[in-house]
Design a protein around this motif. Structure first.
Motif, short mmCIF file in Angstrom:
data_model
loop_
_atom_site.label_atom_id
_atom_site.label_comp_id
_atom_site.label_asym_id
_atom_site.label_seq_id
_atom_site.Cartn_x
_atom_site.Cartn_y
_atom_site.Cartn_z
N LEU A 38 0.83 -1.21 0.00
CA LEU A 38 0.00 0.00 0.00
C LEU A 38 0.87 1.26 0.00
O LEU A 38 0.60 2.22 -0.74
CB LEU A 38 -0.92 -0.01 1.22
CG LEU A 38 -2.07 -1.02 1.19
CD1 LEU A 38 -2.71 -1.14 2.57
CD2 LEU A 38 -3.12 -0.63 0.16
N VAL A 39 1.91 1.26 0.83
CA VAL A 39 2.82 2.41 0.89
C VAL A 39 3.58 2.55 -0.42
O VAL A 39 3.67 3.65 -0.99
CB VAL A 39 3.80 2.26 2.07
CG1 VAL A 39 4.93 3.29 1.96
CG2 VAL A 39 3.06 2.42 3.39
N GLY A 40 4.11 1.42 -0.91
CA GLY A 40 4.90 1.46 -2.14
C GLY A 40 4.12 1.97 -3.33
O GLY A 40 4.60 2.80 -4.12
N VAL A 41 2.89 1.50 -3.48
CA VAL A 41 2.05 1.93 -4.60
C VAL A 41 1.70 3.41 -4.47
O VAL A 41 1.73 4.15 -5.45
CB VAL A 41 0.77 1.07 -4.66
CG1 VAL A 41 -0.24 1.68 -5.64
CG2 VAL A 41 1.10 -0.35 -5.08
N GLN A 42 1.38 3.84 -3.27
CA GLN A 42 0.98 5.24 -3.08
C GLN A 42 2.14 6.19 -3.33
O GLN A 42 1.94 7.30 -3.83
CB GLN A 42 0.41 5.44 -1.68
CG GLN A 42 -0.34 6.76 -1.53
CD GLN A 42 -1.38 6.71 -0.42
OE1 GLN A 42 -1.98 5.69 -0.16
NE2 GLN A 42 -1.58 7.84 0.23
N LEU A 43 3.35 5.77 -3.02
CA LEU A 43 4.51 6.62 -3.25
C LEU A 43 5.03 6.52 -4.68
O LEU A 43 5.91 7.28 -5.08
CB LEU A 43 5.62 6.28 -2.25
CG LEU A 43 5.32 6.67 -0.79
CD1 LEU A 43 6.44 6.22 0.13
CD2 LEU A 43 5.11 8.18 -0.67
N GLY A 44 4.52 5.54 -5.42
CA GLY A 44 4.73 5.46 -6.86
C GLY A 44 6.16 5.57 -7.34
O GLY A 44 7.00 4.72 -7.06
N ASP A 45 6.47 6.67 -8.07
CA ASP A 45 7.78 6.85 -8.69
C ASP A 45 8.91 6.89 -7.66
O ASP A 45 10.03 6.44 -7.95
CB ASP A 45 7.80 8.15 -9.50
CG ASP A 45 6.90 8.06 -10.73
OD1 ASP A 45 6.54 6.93 -11.13
OD2 ASP A 45 6.55 9.12 -11.28
N LYS A 46 8.64 7.40 -6.47
CA LYS A 46 9.68 7.45 -5.45
C LYS A 46 10.09 6.04 -5.02
O LYS A 46 11.28 5.75 -4.83
CB LYS A 46 9.19 8.23 -4.23
CG LYS A 46 8.97 9.71 -4.50
CD LYS A 46 8.47 10.43 -3.26
CE LYS A 46 8.24 11.91 -3.52
NZ LYS A 46 7.72 12.62 -2.33
N THR A 47 9.09 5.16 -4.90
CA THR A 47 9.39 3.76 -4.57
C THR A 47 10.17 3.11 -5.70
O THR A 47 11.16 2.40 -5.47
CB THR A 47 8.08 2.98 -4.33
OG1 THR A 47 7.38 3.56 -3.25
CG2 THR A 47 8.38 1.51 -4.01
N GLN A 48 9.74 3.34 -6.93
CA GLN A 48 10.40 2.74 -8.08
C GLN A 48 11.87 3.15 -8.16
O GLN A 48 12.74 2.34 -8.47
CB GLN A 48 9.68 3.14 -9.37
CG GLN A 48 10.16 2.40 -10.62
CD GLN A 48 9.98 0.91 -10.53
OE1 GLN A 48 9.00 0.41 -9.97
NE2 GLN A 48 10.94 0.16 -11.05
N ALA A 49 12.14 4.42 -7.85
CA ALA A 49 13.53 4.90 -7.90
C ALA A 49 14.40 4.18 -6.87
O ALA A 49 15.54 3.79 -7.15
CB ALA A 49 13.56 6.40 -7.66
N VAL A 50 13.84 3.97 -5.67
CA VAL A 50 14.58 3.26 -4.62
C VAL A 50 14.82 1.81 -5.04
O VAL A 50 15.93 1.27 -4.89
CB VAL A 50 13.82 3.30 -3.28
CG1 VAL A 50 14.52 2.43 -2.24
CG2 VAL A 50 13.71 4.73 -2.78
N VAL A 51 13.79 1.16 -5.57
CA VAL A 51 13.88 -0.24 -5.99
C VAL A 51 14.95 -0.40 -7.06
O VAL A 51 15.76 -1.35 -7.03
CB VAL A 51 12.52 -0.74 -6.50
CG1 VAL A 51 12.68 -2.10 -7.19
CG2 VAL A 51 11.52 -0.85 -5.36
N GLU A 52 15.00 0.51 -8.01
CA GLU A 52 15.98 0.41 -9.10
C GLU A 52 17.40 0.58 -8.58
O GLU A 52 18.32 -0.12 -9.02
CB GLU A 52 15.66 1.45 -10.17
CG GLU A 52 14.41 1.10 -10.97
CD GLU A 52 14.02 2.18 -11.98
OE1 GLU A 52 14.74 3.21 -12.04
OE2 GLU A 52 13.00 2.00 -12.67
N ARG A 53 17.60 1.49 -7.63
CA ARG A 53 18.94 1.66 -7.04
C ARG A 53 19.36 0.42 -6.28
O ARG A 53 20.51 -0.03 -6.38
CB ARG A 53 18.97 2.89 -6.13
CG ARG A 53 18.87 4.21 -6.83
CD ARG A 53 19.39 5.36 -5.97
NE ARG A 53 18.66 5.47 -4.71
CZ ARG A 53 17.54 6.16 -4.55
NH1 ARG A 53 17.00 6.80 -5.57
NH2 ARG A 53 16.96 6.22 -3.36
N ILE A 54 18.42 -0.16 -5.53
CA ILE A 54 18.73 -1.37 -4.76
C ILE A 54 19.05 -2.52 -5.70
O ILE A 54 20.03 -3.26 -5.49
CB ILE A 54 17.55 -1.73 -3.84
CG1 ILE A 54 17.46 -0.73 -2.69
CG2 ILE A 54 17.71 -3.14 -3.28
CD1 ILE A 54 16.25 -0.91 -1.80
#
Length: 280
Positions: A255-271
């Motif tokens: 729920l948090v990840g989806v709501q934060l959208g692009d910010k979550t995706q950016a973190v995931v890609e760096r990880i």
């Protein structure tokens, strides 16, 4: 799937006193007989009035005695052995099927137990928190660690440590700008309650994940997300409760990840990039 009367009584047993405790004990000790009793017959059996039995039924979450009685008849009779319906004669496939069935039942009951508005409130709190602390001792530390592992993929500032003393020190540092997620199946662990009281003293909003929504932890918490694992085929309730609580944590992360959208995706890609660089 609504929780059965047996499930509700077991989850609330520690909070029942007086006449309520007497009725609960009778029902759990006579699981087969109580299915066919009328409210008058049950009242006679425990030596109390029908009004007292009616109040008990409503206290454990049912609108009427008929609704309560039907819930008792809807599931297999609970057994007293550690592994419940698992029989010495069951072969490997049957045992595995019962284990999976228990997990499925726990998940279905849990998702029906938590209100949509509670999911939304928890999500809003987490997204707006300065820091998020995850707390759990013993088996519950597995759920907290799972949450830490998942939430590291979001922009949230997450803290988690398996040691009790470190958790207590962590709680001392938290403020009213932070959010805590506290996990305890029983809701009665002494160390967990110490941590929660420290969080309360610091005015930290606390989300409790527990299998006992009437426990002391639930009373201390700002919000409770209850797991349901009482009506599973295997009587070791914590086995399926763990699955349900891990799924609650995964749901919060999603729920948090989806709501934060692009910010979550950016973190995931760096990880992902960092982890990939570490592989041969």
């Amino acid at each position: 799937m609504a929780q059965s009367g047996f499930a509700r009584i077991r989850s609330m047993r520690d909070q029942l006193t007086g006449s309520d405790n007497k009725i609960a004990a009778f029902i759990l000790q006579n699981p087969t007989e109580v299915r066919s009793l009328t409210i008058q017959e049950m009242a006679n059996a425990v030596g109390l009035s029908t009004a007292t039995v009616s109040r008990f039924v409503k206290r454990v979450g049912f609108g009427s005695f008929r609704e309560f009685s039907l819930s008792l008849a809807s599931l297999p009779v609970p057994e007293n052995s550690f592994f419940g319906e698992i029989d010495q004669t069951d072969d490997q496939n049957k045992i595995i099927q019962k284990v999976f069935s228990g997990a499925e039942n726990a998940l279905e009951a849990t998702v029906n137990l938590i209100k949509p508005e509670d999911w939304q409130l928890a999500t809003d709190w987490l997204i707006n928190a300065h820091h998020v602390g995850l707390f759990g001792i013993g088996g519950s530390s597995i759920v907290a660690l799972n949450g830490y592992h998942k939430f590291l993929r979001t922009p949230l500032h997450i803290e988690q440590h398996p040691d009790y003393d470190v958790q207590l020190m962590q709680a001392v540092h938290m403020t009213d700008q932070d959010i805590a997620i506290v996990v305890s199946h029983s809701g009665r662990n002494h160390g967990t309650l110490n941590i929660t009281r420290q969080l309360q003293e610091n005015n930290v909003k606390t989300i409790a994940i527990t299998g006992h929504p009437k426990s002391e932890l639930a009373k201390l918490a700002s919000l409770t997300l209850a797991s349901a694992a009482e009506e599973v085929n295997i009587r070791s309730e914590s086995m399926s409760s763990l699955i349900a609580q891990l799924t609650i944590m995964d749901s919060l992360f999603t729920l948090v990840g989806v709501q934060l959208g692009d910010k979550t995706q950016a973190v995931v890609e760096r990880i992902r990039g960092t982890i990939e660089d570490s592989r041969e």
